[in-house]
Design an enzyme around this catalytic site. Structure first.
Site, PDB file in Angstrom:
ATOM      1  CG  HIS A   1      -5.816  -1.836  -0.362  1.00 43.16           C
ATOM      2  ND1 HIS A   1      -4.929  -1.427  -1.330  1.00 43.16           N
ATOM      3  CD2 HIS A   1      -5.345  -1.324   0.799  1.00 43.16           C
ATOM      4  CE1 HIS A   1      -3.979  -0.700  -0.788  1.00 43.16           C
ATOM      5  NE2 HIS A   1      -4.205  -0.629   0.510  1.00 43.16           N
TER       6      HIS A   1
ATOM      7  CG  ASP B   1      -6.506  -1.963  -4.164  1.00 42.09           C
ATOM      8  OD1 ASP B   1      -7.064  -0.913  -3.786  1.00 42.09           O
ATOM      9  OD2 ASP B   1      -5.305  -2.211  -3.944  1.00 42.09           O
TER      10      ASP B   1
ATOM     11  CB  SER C   1      -0.960  -0.050   1.196  1.00 40.78           C
ATOM     12  OG  SER C   1      -1.949   0.935   1.106  1.00 40.78           O
TER      13      SER C   1
END
Length: 323
Positions: free
Chosen positions: A292, A262, A165
């Site tokens: 995600h 995501d 991320s």
């Protein structure tokens, strides 16, 4: 985009991902949506304890590394006495959450699967620390260990960066910073990137995906960005919008992983297509049925463990390839 027009992703998830979404930890209070940032950080740490349990045992060592911003805590994971390479890990959390404990299992598994020393970097969080502090702290950590390799029994000739991320952005940005500023910390043999954001302000996936289930609505993404950047001009910086950097030359080999549902998946697709178009070594893999942050859930999701092993294999292959 009206929420009603978004893809109903919760009906399309894999069985494993659905089980994680529906899983309720005993005694865990609800997310403190109205709490201050410190309250949310403590909750995130508490919520991640379950997902970090039962991780591989190995030698670990904590080290405070001096940087221009003060000491930064690092944690060295050593699966064996000697290491063929170092993998620096930058945790996710939208630049505002997370630490070495919230991503402990991920780093332990990477150390086990690569056989290399993994060094987690507890960079300063936003909004208290603004761009580019986390990158400069990461670079300072790399410089420190390159100068103290013998003290820590490290092989600093071959290094890599990894992150998930926001940590994926920091991993790639730090490698590009080293290249662009001509800073030598070792030969960067690979970068492992799981579902990162790399500078897009809008995309098809950001419109179609994202909701309360993943904390990645448009409002959430704007909040993370405002917390991290100093001003609007930083949006176009080549170490924040990485597509404004030179991706046509000398980019270390990149393993680019994405989650099917995501909102940030288009960042990964664009990064892969850009590198591929300019003959920069890269590999892209999308993990179907996932949201995600799925990398955290290897206790319940075999595909999360697969994604870690895929990245580890990519890194190990580059250890054997002269560059």
């Amino acid at each position: 985009m009206k929420p009603e027009n978004k893809i109903p992703v919760l009906t399309r998830l894999s069985d494993e991902m659905t089980a994680v979404v529906n899983f309720q930890q005993p005694g865990l209070p609800p997310w403190p949506a109205d709490g201050d940032i410190e309250t949310q950080r403590q909750y995130y740490l508490l919520e991640r304890r379950f997902w970090n349990a039962d991780a591989p045992s190995m030698t670990t060592r904590t080290c405070a590394v001096p940087t221009p911003y003060g000491d930064v805590t690092t944690r060295l994971y050593s699966p064996q006495p000697t290491s063929q390479a170092i993998l620096y890990y930058l945790h996710g959390g939208g630049f505002i959450l997370g630490n070495l404990d919230t991503h402990d299992r991920i780093m332990r598994l990477l150390a086990r699967y690569t056989g290399c020393t993994v060094i987690g970097i507890d960079y300063s969080l936003s909004p208290q620390a603004r761009y580019p502090q986390a990158i400069e702290e990461t670079v300072a950590v790399c410089s420190y260990f390159s100068q103290h390799a013998d003290e820590y029994s490290l092989n600093v000739e071959k290094i890599g960066f990894a992150g998930d991320s926001a940590g994926a952005m920091l991993a790639l940005a730090s490698a590009l910073w080293l290249r662009d500023k001509h800073i030598r910390c070792g030969n960067v043999i690979a970068i492992l990137l799981w579902y990162g954001l790399y500078g897009l302000q809008d995309s098809v996936s950001r419109r179609l995906f994202g909701g309360a289930w993943d904390g990645l609505t448009r409002e959430d993404l704007d909040m993370y960005e405002k917390a991290y950047l100093r001003n609007e001009d930083d949006r176009e910086s080549p170490w924040y919008c990485l597509f404004n950097n030179d991706l046509t030359r000398d980019v270390p080999p990149c393993f680019i992983a994405s989650a099917e549902f995501d909102p940030l998946i288009d960042d990964s697709r664009l990064l892969h297509q850009t590198l591929q178009a300019h003959q920069q070594p890269c590999e892209y893999k999308m993990y179907p049925g996932t949201l995600h942050a799925f990398l955290h859930y290897s206790r319940m999701m075999t595909i999360a463990d697969d994604a870690l092993q895929d990245g580890a294999r990519f890194f190990m292959a580059r250890m054997k390839t002269p560059r």
